[in-house]
Design a protein around this motif. Structure first.
Motif, PDB file in Angstrom:
ATOM      1  N   TYR A 266      43.548  38.470  31.339  1.00  0.00           N
ATOM      2  CA  TYR A 266      42.813  37.829  30.253  1.00  0.00           C
ATOM      3  C   TYR A 266      41.670  38.704  29.746  1.00  0.00           C
ATOM      4  O   TYR A 266      41.066  39.486  30.481  1.00  0.00           O
ATOM      5  CB  TYR A 266      42.232  36.491  30.714  1.00  0.00           C
ATOM      6  CG  TYR A 266      43.262  35.405  30.872  1.00  0.00           C
ATOM      7  CD1 TYR A 266      43.965  34.916  29.781  1.00  0.00           C
ATOM      8  CD2 TYR A 266      43.537  34.856  32.116  1.00  0.00           C
ATOM      9  CE1 TYR A 266      44.921  33.921  29.925  1.00  0.00           C
ATOM     10  CE2 TYR A 266      44.487  33.859  32.277  1.00  0.00           C
ATOM     11  CZ  TYR A 266      45.180  33.397  31.178  1.00  0.00           C
ATOM     12  OH  TYR A 266      46.119  32.415  31.313  1.00  0.00           O
ATOM     13  N   ILE A 292      47.040  36.557  38.032  1.00  0.00           N
ATOM     14  CA  ILE A 292      46.037  36.540  36.975  1.00  0.00           C
ATOM     15  C   ILE A 292      44.988  37.607  37.268  1.00  0.00           C
ATOM     16  O   ILE A 292      44.450  37.678  38.369  1.00  0.00           O
ATOM     17  CB  ILE A 292      45.341  35.169  36.871  1.00  0.00           C
ATOM     18  CG1 ILE A 292      46.337  34.085  36.462  1.00  0.00           C
ATOM     19  CG2 ILE A 292      44.194  35.225  35.855  1.00  0.00           C
ATOM     20  CD1 ILE A 292      45.729  32.699  36.357  1.00  0.00           C
ATOM     21  N   THR A 293      44.723  38.442  36.276  1.00  0.00           N
ATOM     22  CA  THR A 293      43.628  39.406  36.347  1.00  0.00           C
ATOM     23  C   THR A 293      42.537  38.929  35.400  1.00  0.00           C
ATOM     24  O   THR A 293      42.772  38.788  34.198  1.00  0.00           O
ATOM     25  CB  THR A 293      44.087  40.816  35.952  1.00  0.00           C
ATOM     26  OG1 THR A 293      45.146  41.226  36.828  1.00  0.00           O
ATOM     27  CG2 THR A 293      42.937  41.809  36.045  1.00  0.00           C
ATOM     28  N   TRP A 294      41.343  38.674  35.943  1.00  0.00           N
ATOM     29  CA  TRP A 294      40.225  38.183  35.142  1.00  0.00           C
ATOM     30  C   TRP A 294      39.361  39.345  34.688  1.00  0.00           C
ATOM     31  O   TRP A 294      39.350  40.402  35.333  1.00  0.00           O
ATOM     32  CB  TRP A 294      39.384  37.208  35.951  1.00  0.00           C
ATOM     33  CG  TRP A 294      40.119  35.981  36.404  1.00  0.00           C
ATOM     34  CD1 TRP A 294      40.639  35.742  37.657  1.00  0.00           C
ATOM     35  CD2 TRP A 294      40.460  34.839  35.610  1.00  0.00           C
ATOM     36  NE1 TRP A 294      41.268  34.528  37.691  1.00  0.00           N
ATOM     37  CE2 TRP A 294      41.172  33.946  36.449  1.00  0.00           C
ATOM     38  CE3 TRP A 294      40.230  34.484  34.282  1.00  0.00           C
ATOM     39  CZ2 TRP A 294      41.651  32.713  36.002  1.00  0.00           C
ATOM     40  CZ3 TRP A 294      40.700  33.263  33.833  1.00  0.00           C
ATOM     41  CH2 TRP A 294      41.404  32.392  34.683  1.00  0.00           C
ATOM     42  N   VAL A 298      33.443  38.537  35.043  1.00  0.00           N
ATOM     43  CA  VAL A 298      33.406  37.184  35.606  1.00  0.00           C
ATOM     44  C   VAL A 298      32.944  37.234  37.058  1.00  0.00           C
ATOM     45  O   VAL A 298      33.468  38.010  37.867  1.00  0.00           O
ATOM     46  CB  VAL A 298      34.784  36.506  35.522  1.00  0.00           C
ATOM     47  CG1 VAL A 298      34.745  35.129  36.202  1.00  0.00           C
ATOM     48  CG2 VAL A 298      35.229  36.359  34.074  1.00  0.00           C
ATOM     49  N   TRP A 300      32.550  34.874  40.462  1.00  0.00           N
ATOM     50  CA  TRP A 300      33.097  33.656  41.057  1.00  0.00           C
ATOM     51  C   TRP A 300      32.277  33.242  42.279  1.00  0.00           C
ATOM     52  O   TRP A 300      31.633  34.094  42.907  1.00  0.00           O
ATOM     53  CB  TRP A 300      34.542  33.883  41.485  1.00  0.00           C
ATOM     54  CG  TRP A 300      35.470  34.217  40.370  1.00  0.00           C
ATOM     55  CD1 TRP A 300      35.859  35.460  39.963  1.00  0.00           C
ATOM     56  CD2 TRP A 300      36.136  33.289  39.507  1.00  0.00           C
ATOM     57  NE1 TRP A 300      36.719  35.375  38.908  1.00  0.00           N
ATOM     58  CE2 TRP A 300      36.922  34.049  38.598  1.00  0.00           C
ATOM     59  CE3 TRP A 300      36.157  31.895  39.411  1.00  0.00           C
ATOM     60  CZ2 TRP A 300      37.703  33.460  37.620  1.00  0.00           C
ATOM     61  CZ3 TRP A 300      36.952  31.301  38.442  1.00  0.00           C
ATOM     62  CH2 TRP A 300      37.704  32.072  37.559  1.00  0.00           C
ATOM     63  N   ALA A 305      37.872  35.497  43.266  1.00  0.00           N
ATOM     64  CA  ALA A 305      38.568  34.688  42.269  1.00  0.00           C
ATOM     65  C   ALA A 305      39.560  33.770  42.960  1.00  0.00           C
ATOM     66  O   ALA A 305      40.150  34.122  43.991  1.00  0.00           O
ATOM     67  CB  ALA A 305      39.290  35.582  41.277  1.00  0.00           C
ATOM     68  N   TYR A 317      39.868  25.963  34.708  1.00  0.00           N
ATOM     69  CA  TYR A 317      38.718  26.809  35.010  1.00  0.00           C
ATOM     70  C   TYR A 317      37.647  26.602  33.941  1.00  0.00           C
ATOM     71  O   TYR A 317      37.959  26.365  32.769  1.00  0.00           O
ATOM     72  CB  TYR A 317      39.116  28.288  35.023  1.00  0.00           C
ATOM     73  CG  TYR A 317      40.338  28.597  35.853  1.00  0.00           C
ATOM     74  CD1 TYR A 317      40.211  28.971  37.181  1.00  0.00           C
ATOM     75  CD2 TYR A 317      41.621  28.512  35.303  1.00  0.00           C
ATOM     76  CE1 TYR A 317      41.334  29.255  37.954  1.00  0.00           C
ATOM     77  CE2 TYR A 317      42.741  28.777  36.061  1.00  0.00           C
ATOM     78  CZ  TYR A 317      42.600  29.152  37.386  1.00  0.00           C
ATOM     79  OH  TYR A 317      43.712  29.430  38.147  1.00  0.00           O
ATOM     80  N   PHE A 319      33.858  28.370  32.455  1.00  0.00           N
ATOM     81  CA  PHE A 319      33.042  29.582  32.435  1.00  0.00           C
ATOM     82  C   PHE A 319      31.813  29.321  31.563  1.00  0.00           C
ATOM     83  O   PHE A 319      31.882  28.537  30.611  1.00  0.00           O
ATOM     84  CB  PHE A 319      33.823  30.758  31.846  1.00  0.00           C
ATOM     85  CG  PHE A 319      35.133  31.025  32.514  1.00  0.00           C
ATOM     86  CD1 PHE A 319      35.234  31.963  33.518  1.00  0.00           C
ATOM     87  CD2 PHE A 319      36.282  30.328  32.126  1.00  0.00           C
ATOM     88  CE1 PHE A 319      36.459  32.210  34.139  1.00  0.00           C
ATOM     89  CE2 PHE A 319      37.500  30.560  32.737  1.00  0.00           C
ATOM     90  CZ  PHE A 319      37.593  31.505  33.751  1.00  0.00           C
ATOM     91  N   GLY A 330      32.237  31.834  36.589  1.00  0.00           N
ATOM     92  CA  GLY A 330      33.480  31.078  36.573  1.00  0.00           C
ATOM     93  C   GLY A 330      33.590  30.122  37.741  1.00  0.00           C
ATOM     94  O   GLY A 330      33.108  30.389  38.846  1.00  0.00           O
ATOM     95  N   GLN A 332      36.619  27.149  39.399  1.00  0.00           N
ATOM     96  CA  GLN A 332      37.858  26.398  39.299  1.00  0.00           C
ATOM     97  C   GLN A 332      37.532  24.916  39.479  1.00  0.00           C
ATOM     98  O   GLN A 332      37.023  24.513  40.522  1.00  0.00           O
ATOM     99  CB  GLN A 332      38.854  26.828  40.378  1.00  0.00           C
ATOM    100  CG  GLN A 332      40.202  26.138  40.272  1.00  0.00           C
ATOM    101  CD  GLN A 332      41.144  26.592  41.371  1.00  0.00           C
ATOM    102  OE1 GLN A 332      40.729  26.932  42.476  1.00  0.00           O
ATOM    103  NE2 GLN A 332      42.437  26.619  41.085  1.00  0.00           N
TER     104      GLN A 332
END
Length: 338
Positions: A266, A292-294, A298, A300, A305, A317, A319, A330, A332
């Motif tokens: 993302y 998923i690569t953030w 970000v 966490w 993550a 999620y 943010f 971020g 969850q």
């Protein structure tokens, strides 16, 4: 505090407050960017030997011989990679490709000046005549593609056409399952069965087959992907390859939904200016197993993550940022929600 509404000035309509739905991330960016292991645009200053990898891997690329950027003959952007056919090639180590027995796409724009030249090779074999683990080579009459197990021996596949001299052509070599295809300007010129376990430990060289057969001409938008991007005839790309994955355009809203079908990286864009607090929500429901690569910006809880949702599972999620997107915090807030 009291509120006074003066009806003598007219009627008022109360607008309900709520979260604005943002643009679908799938419509912005390269859906398969997470699986791009190398992306070379060849942009920069004429004569520069700095060839930048625009994938998320930041691969170190070495310009050998007189390999350099040229800004006169190019397909997209500000430049291309110029190779003079005499000791010129790019090397990118052993980390690019991760071929094995999986799907892949190798593609590039070519402007050849002469034939009997190598296009790329991932091998330790630098002098023999047999094709190495994966390579492509032009003779004066044919384009040859080799995808083989092992690094020193194997067989060639002969394509039904080859790139024309002194003009740009798009070349793509793709494997989907055991279906190996080669496309020239979007048209299939090779379709064979292939299940070779390509050796990932070999060094990748671009503009090269063996010591005496370096490419002469120009290359632009070179991309290695761990997915089969093309499985039938297609229209050749009309713009440079994208440098980002599915994108959350924060100026378009603050509630986003995405259903990735493969690995996803993302990107967040257009946050408000620093000093303005902004929060947004992302709901992710993969339709297949995916990682998923953030964005690196970000942070966490506990510095880790959360795991990506399983296929068919929905995770949510949230943010927020207060510094114009330099840092996002971020969390969850939903795991396997129904």
């Amino acid at each position: 505090m009291s509120l006074v509404i003066d009806y003598t000035s007219g009627f008022f309509e109360a607008t309900p407050l709520g979260e604005g739905v943002g643009t679908d991330p799938a419509t912005i960016g390269d859906a398969n960017f997470a699986d791009v292991s190398l992306l070379l645009h060849g942009d920069g200053t004429s004569g520069s030997t700095t060839i930048t990898d625009s994938s998320s891997n930041a691969v170190s690329v070495t310009a050998n011989g007189n390999a350099q950027i040229d800004t006169t003959i190019k397909k997209f952007g500000t430049g291309s990679v110029e190779l003079d056919g005499s000791g010129d090639y790019l090397s990118a180590g052993t980390s690019v490709g991760n071929f094995g027995t999986g799907d892949f796409t190798v593609e590039m724009w070519l402007y050849p000046i002469s034939y009997n030249r190598g296009l790329f090779s991932k091998t330790t074999n630098t002098s023999g005549s047999s094709p190495p683990s994966i390579s492509a080579y032009m003779t004066s009459t044919a384009l040859l593609v080799g995808v083989n197990s092992g690094s020193a021996t194997g067989s060639w596949n002969t394509c039904s056409a080859l790139p024309a001299l002194n003009q740009w052509s798009h070349l793509a070599i793709c494997r989907s399952g055991t279906d190996l295809r080669c496309f020239l300007n979007g048209t299939s010129i090779l379709n064979v069965t292939n299940s070779a376990d390509v050796d990932n430990s070999d060094t990748l060289r671009i503009g090269y087959w063996r010591l005496t057969n370096q490419f002469e001409g120009y290359m632009d938008d070179i991309r290695f992907s761990g997915v089969a991007r093309y499985t039938s005839n297609f229209t050749a790309p009309t713009a440079a390859f994208l440098d980002n994955g599915p994108t959350l355009d924060l100026s378009s809203g603050n509630v986003f939904s995405h259903a990735p079908s493969s690995n996803v990286a993302y990107t967040f864009t257009n946050p408000p200016s620093s000093g303005t607090s902004y929060n947004f929500t992302l709901k992710v429901t993969p339709s297949a197993t995916a990682t998923i690569t953030w964005p690196s910006s970000v942070e966490w809880p506990s510095g880790a993550a959360p795991a990506a949702p399983a296929s068919g599972e929905t995770d949510v999620y949230t943010f927020f940022t207060t510094d114009g997107g330099t840092t996002y915090y971020g969390n969850q807030v939903g795991d396997a929600v129904s």
